[in-house]
Every structure is written in structure tokens, then in C-alpha cells.
Enzyme design. Structure first.
Site, short mmCIF file in Angstrom:
data_model
loop_
_atom_site.label_atom_id
_atom_site.label_comp_id
_atom_site.label_asym_id
_atom_site.label_seq_id
_atom_site.Cartn_x
_atom_site.Cartn_y
_atom_site.Cartn_z
N LYS A 214 0.87 -1.17 0.00
CA LYS A 214 0.00 0.00 0.00
C LYS A 214 0.90 1.22 0.00
O LYS A 214 1.62 1.48 0.95
CB LYS A 214 -0.91 0.03 1.23
CG LYS A 214 -1.83 1.27 1.25
CD LYS A 214 -2.61 1.36 2.54
CE LYS A 214 -3.53 2.58 2.52
NZ LYS A 214 -2.78 3.88 2.44
N GLU B 224 6.92 -1.00 13.34
CA GLU B 224 7.86 -0.10 14.01
C GLU B 224 7.11 1.20 14.25
O GLU B 224 6.61 1.82 13.30
CB GLU B 224 9.08 0.13 13.13
CG GLU B 224 10.12 1.03 13.77
CD GLU B 224 10.97 1.72 12.75
OE1 GLU B 224 11.13 2.95 12.86
OE2 GLU B 224 11.48 1.04 11.85
N CYS C 89 13.08 7.78 12.95
CA CYS C 89 12.60 7.02 14.11
C CYS C 89 13.68 6.87 15.16
O CYS C 89 13.39 6.50 16.31
CB CYS C 89 12.09 5.65 13.67
SG CYS C 89 13.17 4.81 12.51
N GLU D 265 7.11 10.57 21.97
CA GLU D 265 7.91 10.96 20.81
C GLU D 265 7.39 12.26 20.22
O GLU D 265 6.19 12.44 20.02
CB GLU D 265 7.86 9.86 19.75
CG GLU D 265 8.66 10.18 18.50
CD GLU D 265 8.50 9.13 17.42
OE1 GLU D 265 9.47 8.90 16.68
OE2 GLU D 265 7.41 8.53 17.31
#
Length: 530
Positions: free
Chosen positions: A185, A266, A303, A395
Site C-alpha cells: 500500500k 515499528e 525514528c 515521541e
């Protein structure tokens, strides 16, 4: 190549009829006029998944050399796109051309690494325990183990890596290496980039004579297509890189199926950096300057961005803060990947501004009239405030970080115990810090997938030893990595064959070892014959 707005389902180009969408340029804050992309829905998922299911047994049965050749052909066709790919990715993401060139090299490197992994054959885990008919009190059957792919894999392209974690990124490369067809996708932030790379994969599949359905690329707005993809019974695993909210939603969908499937997601990490006393005393300014380079790289959209810095309070920590603040003020604002990511970053910064006891000590250059451009920021607070504030433990995706002052090393240990699972933890240490580092290390081993010293976590090497994963919520499954050679293990499962005739066994565990792979035979490593 002429870029159009059609999806790739097997060997066909298919125009979706579930709405239309233009790609977007975040630097100009405007849509890209051509092409118009047709969005897919449930019907396109059904078509792609059915083709993948039909291709599965034929693709996994293809010789390992053919599988490796596919991965290498994809790499060559991506390189063959030349500047067209880089220019399109630059327009859709605002990322610098040099960064995208490096990311293309990484993408090609990943594909070639997995081609090597496939040819080596070690990933098959070939194991033989030969029959012992005379064993007392009971004989032992002939038992042989080899790994096989789970089945078709759904991959969700990531926003922050339009090449390396997207259509031909690590998830796709690992799944194809394992022998699993892939349905991607495309991320809505880089539709044209995705189509260019998808065409390179489709071309390679055709050239290698592999079955239709080995690869498909879908476009879809909203959640409908993604939910249909994860819910489809032909799909047996999911690879995802993105937000915690998105990863959890996919996990819930996968677990609600009649046959639950693994989601390798993740999701989020603040990547704490510990500054030890001797290291600060000897090189506080150098550490501060290097930290700012890592923090602001790629507008902080990694990340592994160092979102938290922790140290015992004192004059040496102040030297670090002063150096980092000075370096940060000269950093220009940088375009973020999408307006949504920019808005989330700005909201996170405003939220941190509002936390009592948190002081903003430096900002980068203002964005001025630039659209979606993030201004870097550095905060300082006390350990007690971090322990009491959930906002500071979340985060903040962008070039922002918080320095935390602890009263002593015992309080640093307390802080480490309170962390969620992380992708990385960094130690800035000198030889005189080793004793205290030994006290901290057992805690960090429970909290992170990668622990590094005297560097910074941005930059994830693609190699055999790399782990890019960690305890929840950094990822959904801490036993696996999404980067490096062992990422292939996510899409494999072991099968044991008991007393099967030799010709019915997988080649990896036949007596003659026709694949020429290393095996474990009766508990002893066995090299292939020269």
C-alpha cells in the site's frame, strides 16, 4: 518513463475508481498537477490478494538463484530510473536531493544484501537429526527441519523514507527474499515515487519469469484499503513503519481475524542519550555539536532521532547545553514531509512549552514564509519533572529534544527504569565511566534493541548484525528486526519433516544437499561439499 496514476496489480495497470488524488509538494504547499491517481478499494485488494495467493506456491518453489536474481534486477531497475526518481521524490517530500541519493543507494544495498542472504541459504535453518532405529528404549525417527515463508505479505510504505522503507524497502526486500509475494500500500505522501519504484519491481518480476501476483502496488485514501488488506485471508503477515496509533490499529485488525496474523510494526521511540561524567568533563562541547547535527538531520524525521538527553547536573552539563544551544540557533528551518506531520510537530512543541518546569533554551532559525518548515528547539528540565510528565516521555517527531538534569547517578538509573521500550539508547562514555555504565547496561538491555557508545543513533547500517527493533511500543514484536539480514526471519516459519522420502523433502534437507548450504546434522555443523 511516463508517469500515470494507475496501480499495479500483478502484471496489469489498473485505474482505481474509489476517488482521485493528486500528489502534494510540501515545500510549495501545493498539489502536483500530474498525474491524477485513481484510488483503489476492496475490489482491488481482492484482485491483488487472489493473485498473490495463486502465486505463493510457485514463487516459493522457484530456485534460490532465481529469487536472488529478482532482488538484484529490482536494484538495477531502480538505478535505471536515474534522476527521474530523485526529482519526483524531492518534489513529493521536500527532502534534499543528496539525502535521497543516499537513500536510493541504501535501498539498492538492501536488495543486494538479501540476494546474498538468499544465495547463502543459511536463512533456511536446515537441520537434520537422522534416524536411530536401534536406540533404546525407543528408536528415533528421521527428523528434518527447514523454514518456509508464511505467505503473502502486506507492506505499508513509510512517510519518512520514500525509498528505503517504502515500496522496495526493507520489508519488501525481506519478504521477497523469504519467498513471499508482496502487496504494497503506497503512502499517500509520495504516490508518484511509489509508482516509479513499483514499475521497476513489476518489470523485474516479468523479466525473471516469475508468477503474476508476486508483486502488486495499491493506492488508497483513508483507511478502507488498508483495513481490507490486513483483513484479507490470503495475507499472512504485515510490515509497517509509522505512528503508534497506526501500528496499534493494524495489530487490532490482525488479531481480530478468524486467523490472526503477525504485524511487524515499528512505531515510536525517543531514543535516550546518556551523558556520563567523564565524557562530559573531557568533551562536552564536541558532544553538544555532534548531538545537534544528529537532532536536526532530515528535519528530525527519523525514528532514531535523539529526543531525550540525560545526565547528572553540574558545570559540565551546562557546557554541553551551551554548546548545543549555540549550534542549534544557526540551524535553518527545514521542510517537513507533509502538512500533517508539520502540524503534529508544532502541536508537540506547543505542548512541551506548556509543561511547567520545562525551559526552552534554544531555537533554530525561524521558518519565515516557508511552508511546513520546522524550527528546531531544545528544552531543559529536571528529572522529577520527566518522571511526573507523560508529555515529555512521548515521541515528538521532528527536530526537538529535551535535556534532563538528574541529581545523581542513582536518579539516572531510576529514569531508565521508567522508560518505555526504545529502538536505541546511546551512551557517551570515556574509560573512567565504565563502572557506572556497567550499572546502567542491564536496565538498557531490557529497554532497547540497539545500544551504542560515543555516536548518535541516526543512521542505521544495513548489515548482518544490525537490530532495528525493540520492546513495545518501539515495535510490536521485540524478537525481530526490520533492518539487516535477519529481517527475513519475520516472514518465515519452521516445518519439521518426519520420515519423508528423500524426493519429497525440501532441497535444503535432502541427503545430497543439492543447494550446497551449511546444515546442522545430528547436532554438528556440516559444511557443503566443495
Amino acid at each position: 518513463m511516463t508517469l500515470n496514476g494507475e496501480m499495479l496489480i500483478g502484471f496489469a495497470a489498473v485505474r482505481g475508481n474509489e476517488g482521485e488524488r493528486l500528489a502534494f509538494n510540501p515545500a510549495t504547499n501545493s498539489e502536483i498537477a500530474e498525474p491524477v491517481f485513481g484510488m483503489g478499494g476492496v475490489a482491488e485488494v481482492e484482485r491483488a490478494a487472489s493473485l498473490a495467493a495463486n502465486a505463493f506456491d510457485r514463487y516459493r518453489a522457484a530456485p534460490l538463484a532465481k529469487r536472488a536474481a529478482l532482488l538484484e534486477a529490482i536494484a538495477e531497475h531502480i538505478l535505471g530510473l536515474g534522476d527521474e526518481l530523485i526529482d519526483r521524490a524531492h518534489a513529493e517530500t521536500g527532502l534534499p536531493v543528496q539525502r535521497l541519493q543516499g537513500e536510493r543507494a541504501r535501498t539498492v544495498g538492501q536488495l543486494r544484501l538479501f540476494a546474498k542472504v538468499v544465495r547463502d541459504g543459511h536463512f533456511l535453518g536446515a537441520t537434520i537429526d537422522r534416524a536411530q532405529p536401534g536406540r533404546q528404549p525407543l528408536p528415533r525417527a528421521d527428523l528434518r527441519l527447514a523454514k518456509m515463508p508464511l505467505g503473502p505479505v502486506a507492506v505499508f510504505g513509510a512517510s519518512n523514507f520514500p525509498l528505503a522503507f517504502s515500496v522496495a524497502g526493507g520489508d519488501t526486500a525481506a519478504a521477497l527474499a523469504a519467498g513471499a509475494p508482496v502487496i504494497v500500500k503506497a503512502h499517500s505522501a509520495h504516490l508518484g515515487t511509489s509508482k516509479l519504484v513499483g514499475s521497476a519491481i513489476q518489470k523485474a518480476v516479468k523479466e525473471q519469469g516469475l508468477p503474476e501476483g508476486t508483486f502488486s502496488l495499491l493506492f488508497g485514501a483513508g483507511r478502507q484499503l488498508g483495513e481490507a488488506l490486513v483483513s484479507h485471508p490470503a495475507v499472512k503477515a504485515v510490515g509497517f513503519t509509522g505512528s503508534r496509533q497506526g501500528g496499534i490499529a493494524l495489530m487490532q485488525l490482525a488479531n481480530a481475524r478468524p486467523e490472526p496474523i503477525p504485524v511487524y510494526a515499528e512505531m515510536s521511540s525517543i531514543n535516550p542519550v546518556f551523558l556520563f561524567p567523564a565524557a562530559l568533563a573531557n568533551r562536552a562541547e564536541a558532544i553538544g555539536n555532534a548531538f545537534v547535527e544528529s537532532l536536526t538531520m532530515g528535519a528530525g524525521q527519523f525514528c532514531t532521532n535523539p529526543g531525550l538527553v540525560l545526565a547528572v547536573d553540574g558545570p559540565d552539563l551546562e557546557r554541553f547545553v551551551d554548546a548545543a544551544a549555540t549550534a542549534l540557533t544557526s540551524k535553518p528551518a527545514q521542510t517537513m514531509l507533509t502538512p500533517g506531520i508539520f502540524d503534529a510537530y508544532r502541536a508537540g512543541a506547543h505542548g512541551t512549552d506548556a509543561v511547567r518546569g520545562v525551559v526552552k533554551v534554544a531555537e533554530g532559525e525561524p521558518a519565515g514564509e516557508r511552508a511546513n518548515a520546522a524550527q528546531a528547539v531544545l528544552y531543559v528540565t529536571e528529572a522529577a519533572r520527566l518522571l511526573a510528565s507523560s508529555e515529555l516521555k512521548a515521541e515528538m517527531f521532528g527536530p526537538a529534544s529535551v535535556v534532563v538534569r538528574a541529581r545523581d547517578f542513582d536518579q539516572l538509573l531510576e529514569l531508565a527504569e521508567h522508560f518505555e521500550g526504545q529502538l536505541t539508547v546511546t551512551l557517551q562514555i570515556d574509560p573512567a565511566d565504565v563502572a557506572e555504565a556497567k550499572r546502567l547496561l542491564p536496565v538498557l538491555e531490557r529497554k532497547a534493541g540497539r545500544i551504542l557508545a560515543n555516536g548518535f543513533p541516526t543512521g542505521v547500517e544495513v548489515c548482518d548484525a544490525m537490530v532495528h527493533g525493540g520492546p513495545y511500543p518501539s515495535t510490536s514484536n521485540s524478537m525481530f528486526t526490520s533492518v539487516g539480514a535477519t529481517a527475513i526471519d519475520r516472514f518465515l516459519r519452521p516445518v519439521c519433516y518426519q520420515d519423508l522420502p528423500d524426493m519429497l523433502l525440501p532441497e535444503a534437507v535432502r541427503d545430497a544437499n543439492p543447494l550446497g548450504v551449511w546444515r546442522l546434522v545430528d547436532g554438528e555443523p556440516s559444511a557443503p561439499e566443495a
